[in-house]
Design a protein around this motif. Structure first.
Motif, PDB file in Angstrom:
ATOM      1  N   ALA A 255       0.835  -1.209   0.000  1.00 15.18           N
ATOM      2  CA  ALA A 255       0.000   0.000   0.000  1.00 15.18           C
ATOM      3  C   ALA A 255       0.863   1.250   0.000  1.00 15.18           C
ATOM      4  O   ALA A 255       0.552   2.236  -0.678  1.00 15.18           O
ATOM      5  CB  ALA A 255      -0.934  -0.003   1.213  1.00 15.18           C
ATOM      6  N   PHE A 256       1.959   1.230   0.758  1.00 13.21           N
ATOM      7  CA  PHE A 256       2.889   2.364   0.777  1.00 13.21           C
ATOM      8  C   PHE A 256       3.447   2.639  -0.615  1.00 13.21           C
ATOM      9  O   PHE A 256       3.478   3.779  -1.076  1.00 13.21           O
ATOM     10  CB  PHE A 256       4.040   2.082   1.744  1.00 13.21           C
ATOM     11  N   LYS A 257       3.909   1.592  -1.261  1.00 12.79           N
ATOM     12  CA  LYS A 257       4.537   1.753  -2.579  1.00 12.79           C
ATOM     13  C   LYS A 257       3.571   2.370  -3.579  1.00 12.79           C
ATOM     14  O   LYS A 257       3.916   3.302  -4.307  1.00 12.79           O
ATOM     15  CB  LYS A 257       5.039   0.407  -3.092  1.00 12.79           C
ATOM     16  N   LYS A 258       2.356   1.855  -3.599  1.00 13.77           N
ATOM     17  CA  LYS A 258       1.374   2.350  -4.565  1.00 13.77           C
ATOM     18  C   LYS A 258       0.886   3.755  -4.213  1.00 13.77           C
ATOM     19  O   LYS A 258       0.792   4.622  -5.080  1.00 13.77           O
ATOM     20  CB  LYS A 258       0.200   1.375  -4.653  1.00 13.77           C
ATOM     21  N   LEU A 259       0.583   3.974  -2.939  1.00 15.20           N
ATOM     22  CA  LEU A 259       0.060   5.268  -2.513  1.00 15.20           C
ATOM     23  C   LEU A 259       1.093   6.377  -2.669  1.00 15.20           C
ATOM     24  O   LEU A 259       0.811   7.426  -3.271  1.00 15.20           O
ATOM     25  CB  LEU A 259      -0.395   5.190  -1.050  1.00 15.20           C
ATOM     26  N   LEU A 260       2.291   6.177  -2.143  1.00 18.00           N
ATOM     27  CA  LEU A 260       3.309   7.231  -2.160  1.00 18.00           C
ATOM     28  C   LEU A 260       3.777   7.552  -3.571  1.00 18.00           C
ATOM     29  O   LEU A 260       3.993   8.721  -3.913  1.00 18.00           O
ATOM     30  CB  LEU A 260       4.503   6.849  -1.278  1.00 18.00           C
ATOM     31  N   SER A 261       3.915   6.546  -4.407  1.00 16.01           N
ATOM     32  CA  SER A 261       4.354   6.795  -5.785  1.00 16.01           C
ATOM     33  C   SER A 261       3.307   7.596  -6.554  1.00 16.01           C
ATOM     34  O   SER A 261       3.645   8.494  -7.334  1.00 16.01           O
ATOM     35  CB  SER A 261       4.650   5.479  -6.520  1.00 16.01           C
ATOM     36  N   GLU A 262       2.031   7.290  -6.303  1.00 16.03           N
ATOM     37  CA  GLU A 262       0.955   8.005  -6.996  1.00 16.03           C
ATOM     38  C   GLU A 262       0.820   9.435  -6.481  1.00 16.03           C
ATOM     39  O   GLU A 262       0.568  10.358  -7.259  1.00 16.03           O
ATOM     40  CB  GLU A 262      -0.367   7.247  -6.832  1.00 16.03           C
ATOM     41  N   ILE A 263       0.975   9.630  -5.194  1.00 19.92           N
ATOM     42  CA  ILE A 263       0.905  10.988  -4.628  1.00 19.92           C
ATOM     43  C   ILE A 263       2.045  11.835  -5.193  1.00 19.92           C
ATOM     44  O   ILE A 263       1.864  13.002  -5.555  1.00 19.92           O
ATOM     45  CB  ILE A 263       0.949  10.941  -3.087  1.00 19.92           C
ATOM     46  N   LYS A 264       3.218  11.250  -5.258  1.00 23.58           N
ATOM     47  CA  LYS A 264       4.383  11.955  -5.805  1.00 23.58           C
ATOM     48  C   LYS A 264       4.151  12.326  -7.272  1.00 23.58           C
ATOM     49  O   LYS A 264       4.497  13.424  -7.719  1.00 23.58           O
ATOM     50  CB  LYS A 264       5.604  11.034  -5.691  1.00 23.58           C
ATOM     51  N   LYS A 265       3.522  11.429  -7.991  1.00 21.62           N
ATOM     52  CA  LYS A 265       3.333  11.614  -9.433  1.00 21.62           C
ATOM     53  C   LYS A 265       2.159  12.537  -9.759  1.00 21.62           C
ATOM     54  O   LYS A 265       2.266  13.412 -10.620  1.00 21.62           O
ATOM     55  CB  LYS A 265       3.089  10.250 -10.084  1.00 21.62           C
ATOM     56  N   LYS A 266       1.044  12.384  -9.048  1.00 23.84           N
ATOM     57  CA  LYS A 266      -0.185  13.071  -9.445  1.00 23.84           C
ATOM     58  C   LYS A 266      -0.592  14.248  -8.552  1.00 23.84           C
ATOM     59  O   LYS A 266      -1.360  15.106  -8.973  1.00 23.84           O
ATOM     60  CB  LYS A 266      -1.340  12.065  -9.508  1.00 23.84           C
ATOM     61  N   PHE A 267      -0.118  14.274  -7.324  1.00 22.34           N
ATOM     62  CA  PHE A 267      -0.575  15.309  -6.394  1.00 22.34           C
ATOM     63  C   PHE A 267       0.485  16.350  -6.061  1.00 22.34           C
ATOM     64  O   PHE A 267       0.159  17.504  -5.797  1.00 22.34           O
ATOM     65  CB  PHE A 267      -1.069  14.671  -5.086  1.00 22.34           C
ATOM     66  N   LEU A 268       1.737  15.930  -6.051  1.00 23.32           N
ATOM     67  CA  LEU A 268       2.795  16.829  -5.598  1.00 23.32           C
ATOM     68  C   LEU A 268       3.201  17.815  -6.683  1.00 23.32           C
ATOM     69  O   LEU A 268       3.546  17.425  -7.800  1.00 23.32           O
ATOM     70  CB  LEU A 268       4.020  16.009  -5.154  1.00 23.32           C
ATOM     71  N   LYS A 269       3.150  19.107  -6.343  1.00 22.27           N
ATOM     72  CA  LYS A 269       3.522  20.150  -7.300  1.00 22.27           C
ATOM     73  C   LYS A 269       5.034  20.364  -7.318  1.00 22.27           C
ATOM     74  O   LYS A 269       5.753  19.888  -6.431  1.00 22.27           O
ATOM     75  CB  LYS A 269       2.814  21.465  -6.944  1.00 22.27           C
ATOM     76  N   LYS A 270       5.487  21.081  -8.308  1.00 17.10           N
ATOM     77  CA  LYS A 270       6.916  21.362  -8.445  1.00 17.10           C
ATOM     78  C   LYS A 270       7.444  22.067  -7.191  1.00 17.10           C
ATOM     79  O   LYS A 270       6.815  22.975  -6.668  1.00 17.10           O
ATOM     80  CB  LYS A 270       7.149  22.246  -9.683  1.00 17.10           C
TER      81      LYS A 270
END
Length: 406
Positions: A255-270
């Motif tokens: 769950a960590f791997k999937k959640l954190l990678s997606e947050i980094k990719k789709k939610f986190l701004k520059k």
């Protein structure tokens, strides 16, 4: 030996409960949903789609039970409740003329005979990854236990492209089981829901496949899915101004791997940083702790290790085990003065979860994301042998208020 005695006790309870309520699962179509991650979201999604299409359904999930219009709280740290509660809810759903009953089912419930006597119309496995090995001892035993849901079902839904499917196949005993592969619907749903995270896309594909088995048309399923809101504590944005605060129930390496990678990719701004607050449950799977720390350190910029139901286990021992994984990726350890550190990647250990949340928010700058995982919807924290009231969302709002951000 002690566990076998407990399982026998649960078996006897299940037999009595079935007789008491007249084996209700034979009179209603029961949908069983199990898996390491995603089972709660999938349960609520199926429930939503069925009711939107006037196929009345009741459910028992980790968050709550809902029979017709009546809501029941299922208790602290419980996914699948007692046999008597399950059979009573099934019986009540029949009286209310419900067509379907969705039962979120854990490996513990399957192993301990708490769902003995439940005949599933459809059994669904979202995924099986590293978790509960303190109880099941080996991954193969864990998969074998999860597969019981398929052996109690007329139809089954799995991801045939997953690694665990090769083990699942070994333990399917019912040769008449009709098995469907939800992986074949992932690409189709990706086009329909391009904002979904990867792991929720899998949940949607699993729910979609199941609803097709129940006879719903594709258009009707998609339309209903578009009005779905995630359950409490699942990727829930609590604060969204200069920075975001998100809470999620994720508590496994997968769950960590999937959640954190997606947050980094789709939610986190520059130029934004990911600040992750989490812990690991005491008296539970110890092997996953350093894995969770290591995975978090691959995606996070600041990590705060905190309590998460340490029970009677030494919190410092748990924190040290998580930190062992964090240290693998160049993080430096800081005390609370870390707020002034020049190091971009560092971690702290703050036992009190409220103080950990407050410190994380205090660190947050414009475009950052503060992610709190492990508690989600739960309403208590287990400290020692006592359960203390806890509401993650309320604690976040309290911290924001105390920091004059609300």
């Amino acid at each position: 030996m002690w566990q076998k005695i407990k399982n026998l006790y649960h078996f006897m309870q299940a037999v009595i409960a079935n007789f008491l309520y007249g084996f209700p699962s034979k009179k209603i179509k029961v949908i069983g949903i199990t898996g390491t991650d995603g089972k709660t979201t999938t349960t609520h999604l199926v429930y939503h789609v069925l009711n939107k299409n006037h196929l009345t359904a009741s459910m028992i999930s980790t968050v709550y039970a809902k029979v017709s219009k009546k809501v029941y709280q299922t208790g602290f740290h419980v996914t699948t409740p007692s046999s008597f509660f399950i059979q009573r809810c099934l019986n009540e759903a029949i009286k209310k003329k419900e067509k379907f009953f969705i039962l979120e089912t854990t490996s513990h419930a399957l192993d301990q005979n708490r769902v003995f006597g439940v005949k599933y119309f459809v059994g669904l496995i979202t995924n099986i990854t590293h978790e509960h090995l303190d109880y099941h001892q080996t991954f193969e035993n864990y998969v074998k236990t999860k597969t019981k849901i398929l052996n109690q079902s007329q139809y089954g839904v799995v991801n045939k492209q997953s690694q665990e499917y090769q083990i699942i196949k070994k333990f399917i005993k019912d040769k008449n089981l009709i098995l469907f592969d939800y992986a074949q619907n992932i690409n189709f749903l990706k086009k329909q829901f391009n904002q979904l995270t990867e792991y929720n896309l899998e949940n949607y594909a699993a729910a979609f496949t199941l609803c097709k088995i129940l006879g719903l048309e594709t258009k009707a399923i998609i339309k209903a899915m578009k009005s779905f809101s995630f359950p409490e504590g699942r990727l829930e944005v609590v604060f969204d101004q200069k920075f975001k605060v998100i809470i999620d129930f994720a508590h496994t390496p997968n769950a960590f791997k999937k959640l954190l990678s997606e947050i980094k990719k789709k939610f986190l701004k520059k130029n934004g940083r990911l600040i992750h607050v989490f812990g690991a449950a005491g008296l539970r799977d110890q092997a996953k702790r350093p894995l969770m720390g290591e995975i978090s350190s691959l995606y996070s910029d600041i990590i705060i290790i905190t309590e998460e139901d340490y029970r009677t286990e030494d919190f410092n021992k748990i924190a040290k085990s998580i930190a062992h994984g964090v240290n693998k990726n160049g993080f430096s350890f800081q005390d609370k003065s870390g707020s002034k550190t020049k190091d971009r990647k560092f971690y702290l250990i703050i036992k009190d979860r409220y103080q950990a949340i407050k410190q994380a928010i205090n660190f947050a700058r414009k475009n950052d994301i503060v992610l709190l995982t492990g508690k989600g919807h739960e309403k208590s924290l287990a400290r020692g042998k006592k359960e203390y009231p806890w509401d993650e969302k309320k604690e976040v709002l309290s911290a924001l208020k105390n920091l004059n951000l609300l």
